[in-house]
Design a protein around this motif. Structure first.
Motif, PDB file in Angstrom:
ATOM      1  N   UNK A  94       0.928  -1.101  -0.054  1.00  0.00           N
ATOM      2  CA  UNK A  94       0.126   0.176  -0.069  1.00  0.00           C
ATOM      3  C   UNK A  94       0.875   1.212  -0.030  1.00  0.00           C
ATOM      4  N   UNK A  95       1.948   1.481   0.653  1.00  0.00           N
ATOM      5  CA  UNK A  95       2.869   2.559   0.747  1.00  0.00           C
ATOM      6  C   UNK A  95       3.502   2.685  -0.512  1.00  0.00           C
ATOM      7  N   UNK A  96       3.913   1.458  -1.143  1.00  0.00           N
ATOM      8  CA  UNK A  96       4.518   1.893  -2.584  1.00  0.00           C
ATOM      9  C   UNK A  96       3.411   2.318  -3.444  1.00  0.00           C
ATOM     10  N   UNK A  97       2.489   1.618  -3.670  1.00  0.00           N
ATOM     11  CA  UNK A  97       1.412   2.084  -4.400  1.00  0.00           C
ATOM     12  C   UNK A  97       1.022   3.784  -4.228  1.00  0.00           C
ATOM     13  N   UNK A  98       1.079   4.059  -2.992  1.00  0.00           N
ATOM     14  CA  UNK A  98       0.501   5.480  -2.907  1.00  0.00           C
ATOM     15  C   UNK A  98       1.638   6.322  -3.200  1.00  0.00           C
ATOM     16  N   UNK A 103       3.137  10.395  -7.421  1.00  0.00           N
ATOM     17  CA  UNK A 103       4.120  10.766  -8.498  1.00  0.00           C
ATOM     18  C   UNK A 103       3.382  11.147  -9.907  1.00  0.00           C
ATOM     19  N   UNK A 104       2.433  10.770 -10.110  1.00  0.00           N
ATOM     20  CA  UNK A 104       1.554  10.575 -11.367  1.00  0.00           C
ATOM     21  C   UNK A 104       0.585  11.845 -11.391  1.00  0.00           C
TER      22      UNK A 104
END
Length: 104
Positions: A94-98, A103-104
């Protein structure tokens, strides 16, 4: 120079027969995996920079073969306990997805 080549050949022969080789199975597999990674990177570059479509397709076929070999080595290393991969927790995912969605 001929003597140097002869010495190298003798060293290779003794290494191939198992004499004088101090590399463990784990080290040999790691070398094979690293070599497969370098080969994949090089073949990928060749494919990207190829101006001939037939040659590009051939490089992509070779790249697929290299990736298959790489996966086989990785799986063997993992099976033998030489390459341990930690599974990410749902919180880490979840942290990486966030992070990437911000960034997009």
């Amino acid at each position: 120079m001929a003597q140097m080549g002869q010495q190298s050949g003798q060293q290779m022969q003794s290494g191939m027969s198992g004499q004088g080789s101090n590399l463990s199975e784990r080290e040999l597999l790691q070398l094979a995996l690293n070599e497969a990674k370098y080969t994949a990177a090089a073949v990928n570059t060749f494919a990207l920079e190829s101006t001939n479509d037939t040659l590009r397709r051939d490089y992509l076929t070779i790249l697929g073969d290299v990736h298959s070999q790489e996966k086989q080595i990785f799986d063997l290393m993992q099976q033998k306990g030489y390459y341990n991969v930690k599974n990410a927790s749902p919180q880490e995912i979840s942290q990486v997805q966030s992070k990437f969605s911000q960034g997009q």
